[in-house]
Design a protein around this motif. Structure first.
Motif, PDB file in Angstrom:
ATOM      1  N   TYR A  40      -8.630 119.450  58.416  1.00  0.00           N
ATOM      2  CA  TYR A  40      -9.504 118.419  58.955  1.00  0.00           C
ATOM      3  C   TYR A  40      -9.471 118.362  60.475  1.00  0.00           C
ATOM      4  N   ALA A  41      -8.723 119.256  61.100  1.00  0.00           N
ATOM      5  CA  ALA A  41      -8.596 119.235  62.554  1.00  0.00           C
ATOM      6  C   ALA A  41      -8.409 120.652  63.073  1.00  0.00           C
ATOM      7  N   VAL A  42      -8.915 120.895  64.274  1.00  0.00           N
ATOM      8  CA  VAL A  42      -8.723 122.179  64.944  1.00  0.00           C
ATOM      9  C   VAL A  42      -7.745 121.934  66.095  1.00  0.00           C
ATOM     10  N   PRO A  43      -6.523 122.455  66.015  1.00  0.00           N
ATOM     11  CA  PRO A  43      -5.536 122.212  67.067  1.00  0.00           C
ATOM     12  C   PRO A  43      -5.990 122.782  68.411  1.00  0.00           C
ATOM     13  N   PHE A  44      -5.814 121.996  69.447  1.00  0.00           N
ATOM     14  CA  PHE A  44      -6.173 122.391  70.805  1.00  0.00           C
ATOM     15  C   PHE A  44      -4.937 122.752  71.623  1.00  0.00           C
ATOM     16  N   ASP A  45      -3.840 122.037  71.392  1.00  0.00           N
ATOM     17  CA  ASP A  45      -2.630 122.267  72.178  1.00  0.00           C
ATOM     18  C   ASP A  45      -1.408 121.762  71.431  1.00  0.00           C
ATOM     19  N   THR A  46      -0.261 121.964  72.019  1.00  0.00           N
ATOM     20  CA  THR A  46       0.978 121.285  71.643  1.00  0.00           C
ATOM     21  C   THR A  46       1.519 120.669  72.921  1.00  0.00           C
ATOM     22  N   HIS A  47       1.888 119.394  72.871  1.00  0.00           N
ATOM     23  CA  HIS A  47       2.473 118.775  74.067  1.00  0.00           C
ATOM     24  C   HIS A  47       3.830 118.159  73.707  1.00  0.00           C
ATOM     25  N   PRO A  48       4.894 118.922  73.960  1.00  0.00           N
ATOM     26  CA  PRO A  48       6.241 118.498  73.593  1.00  0.00           C
ATOM     27  C   PRO A  48       6.957 117.724  74.698  1.00  0.00           C
ATOM     28  N   PHE A  49       7.985 117.050  74.314  1.00  0.00           N
ATOM     29  CA  PHE A  49       8.973 116.455  75.214  1.00  0.00           C
ATOM     30  C   PHE A  49       9.781 117.613  75.797  1.00  0.00           C
ATOM     31  N   VAL A  50       9.925 117.656  77.118  1.00  0.00           N
ATOM     32  CA  VAL A  50      10.596 118.792  77.758  1.00  0.00           C
ATOM     33  C   VAL A  50      11.585 118.313  78.809  1.00  0.00           C
ATOM     34  N   LEU A  51      12.320 119.271  79.368  1.00  0.00           N
ATOM     35  CA  LEU A  51      13.296 118.995  80.422  1.00  0.00           C
ATOM     36  C   LEU A  51      12.789 119.560  81.740  1.00  0.00           C
ATOM     37  N   TYR A  52      12.609 118.684  82.728  1.00  0.00           N
ATOM     38  CA  TYR A  52      12.291 119.089  84.095  1.00  0.00           C
ATOM     39  C   TYR A  52      13.609 119.208  84.861  1.00  0.00           C
ATOM     40  N   TYR A  53      13.679 120.126  85.805  1.00  0.00           N
ATOM     41  CA  TYR A  53      14.876 120.175  86.652  1.00  0.00           C
ATOM     42  C   TYR A  53      14.499 120.361  88.117  1.00  0.00           C
ATOM     43  N   ASN A  54      15.244 119.673  88.973  1.00  0.00           N
ATOM     44  CA  ASN A  54      15.085 119.777  90.414  1.00  0.00           C
ATOM     45  C   ASN A  54      15.842 121.027  90.856  1.00  0.00           C
ATOM     46  N   ALA A  55      15.117 122.040  91.312  1.00  0.00           N
ATOM     47  CA  ALA A  55      15.740 123.330  91.607  1.00  0.00           C
ATOM     48  C   ALA A  55      16.756 123.235  92.730  1.00  0.00           C
ATOM     49  N   ASP A  56      16.493 122.412  93.740  1.00  0.00           N
ATOM     50  CA  ASP A  56      17.442 122.279  94.856  1.00  0.00           C
ATOM     51  C   ASP A  56      18.749 121.657  94.388  1.00  0.00           C
ATOM     52  N   VAL A  57      18.643 120.574  93.636  1.00  0.00           N
ATOM     53  CA  VAL A  57      19.855 119.907  93.134  1.00  0.00           C
ATOM     54  C   VAL A  57      20.633 120.847  92.223  1.00  0.00           C
TER      55      VAL A  57
END
Length: 452
Positions: A161-178
């Motif tokens: 009943y639906a055509v998937p367009f994307d997946t949007h997961p919970f992710v981990l961002y990291y500050n590269a300098d830190v």
């Protein structure tokens, strides 16, 4: 408890009453239109459309909204494309209420966006048209063109009943300098692998020593949806975790021991000062963006915000596996065809619009979402897109909210459970009291028949 009948006379359900009332109103509004079908399709969008126009409803704001506008404009400029009338409505429950009432009243758009976690309930309520293999074939698509997990999850009783367009997961961002100063990066600048709670806590401790504030941030106040995502991620990483809801939401089926363990771990991170106890959505990301935290937990859609910060070097990866198995809460945007009678020409027009959006998946992916359309996901262009491609594997281990009329993205379910998780994060509730409070509220919804 409310029932399907309520105060409606026997033999006339709430839904049939709504259908009759809305259909009558829509019929009056469309009486002067040259094409009743097209006029009714435009009704709730506020204007009349010409025959042959594709009507499309979505809930995209911010960067997503801007990208969708670009994609719509490309569709309009394509030779031979039908006219397009697109309308954007308020995200969450208001949007789904509008789609439901329009469909019940016989005035739906040709195509609408739905979160995958909401499409199941719409389909079970008879508010979506089935999308068959023949319909896909009209525009050169087939089931194998889509990420297997998203395609499988959208099915209801073996039908699509639906055509998937994307997946949007919970992710981990990291500050590269830190993270660089904390010794957490590889020689190529990527994040060193993190697995298990010991390595996670060591990474947060090292980052905190650099920042002097926190190791990682995630919203704890005024944002129950994110609190739910953080909890659901860790809960589902446990062996023995069961869906929180069963039997279409009529039962609460969570594993109590796993729930308490996940909540206790979340609370331990704030109690030890590795993560803040009181920060809202904007505050959590600002701490990482300004170098006061090494890590930030959020949906991948905040990539655009991070990219807008001058001088910020950052990366993104799937949530580390802290317990027994990889998992992260998430959802998918999908395209659905609200239920209405359609000729083959109308079906082909609607599916042609969907195909055009899928063909522009790389534009959509620049906003962080993982393409569900395999030709885009597997393309060299997407693999070269960083940091987006660095967390693409999350599409295979994403965990969708259990189906119920009151669950899914932006739902009462997420608000109820997430609010209690937030209190645990803030140290204002114990894991046990939070579970008891959430259970008490959810039982009311579980005992209430679907209003659709």
């Amino acid at each position: 408890m409310p029932s399907d009948q309520g105060d409606v006379p026997t033999g006339l359900s709430r839904r049939s009453l709504l259908r009759g009332g809305l259909a009558a109103a829509a019929g009056l509004a469309a009486a002067s239109a040259s094409s009743a079908c097209n006029a009714m399709s435009a009704g709730l969008a506020g204007s009349e459309v010409a025959p042959g126009t594709v009507t499309y409803w979505n809930l995209f704001g911010g960067g997503d909204g801007a990208r969708m506008q670009t994609m719509q404009d490309r569709y309009r400029s394509s030779p031979g494309s039908p006219d397009l009338q697109a309308a954007t409505f308020t995200w969450g429950n208001p949007y789904y209420t509008k789609v439901s009432l329009a469909t019940i009243g016989g005035v739906p758009p040709d195509v609408a966006v739905s979160h995958l976690t909401r499409s199941t309930n719409l389909a079970r309520a008879g508010l979506l048209s089935e999308i068959t293999d023949d319909m896909l074939g009209l525009v050169g698509l087939e089931a194998g063109d889509f990420v297997e997990k998203a395609w499988r999850e959208q099915e209801v009783d073996g039908r699509s009943y639906a055509v998937p367009f994307d997946t949007h997961p919970f992710v981990l961002y990291y500050n590269a300098d830190v993270c660089d100063r904390a010794g957490l990066l590889e020689s190529d600048g990527s994040l060193q692998p993190i697995a298990g709670t010991e390595q996670w806590e060591a990474a947060l401790t090292a980052a905190k020593e650099v920042t002097g504030a926190y190791g990682a941030t995630v919203p704890t106040i005024a944002d129950p949806a994110t609190s739910w995502r953080w909890f659901q991620t860790l809960y589902q990483q446990h062996d023995g975790a069961t869906p929180w809801l069963g039997d279409g939401g009529r039962e609460l089926t969570y594993d109590l021991d796993v729930t308490l363990d996940a909540l206790a771990y979340i609370q331990s991170l704030t109690e030890r000062g590795l993560m803040p106890t009181n920060t809202d959505y904007a505050g959590a990301q600002t701490l990482m963006f300004t170098g006061q935290s090494g890590f930030y937990l959020q949906g991948e859609w905040e990539i655009a915000t991070a990219q807008s910060i001058p001088g910020l070097e950052f990366g993104m990866v799937p949530i580390p596996t802290l317990f027994d198995r990889p998992a992260q809460q998430g959802d998918s945007h999908t395209f659905v065809l609200p239920a209405r009678e359609r000729t083959e020409v109308q079906v082909e027009r609607a599916m042609g619009f969907v195909r055009s959006m899928l063909d522009q998946s790389l534009t959509w992916a620049r906003g962080g979402h993982i393409p569900a359309y395999r030709p885009a996901l597997d393309s060299p262009e997407y693999r070269a897109l960083e940091p987006q491609s660095n967390y693409a594997a999350a599409a295979d281990t994403v965990v969708y909210d259990a189906p119920a009329w009151y669950s899914g993205s932006g739902s009462n379910f997420e608000n109820i459970v997430g609010a209690q998780v937030g209190l645990v994060q803030q140290g204002l509730a114990t894991p046990q009291s939070a579970v008891e409070a959430a259970r008490s509220q959810l039982l009311t919804y579980a005992a209430t028949p679907s209003p659709l």
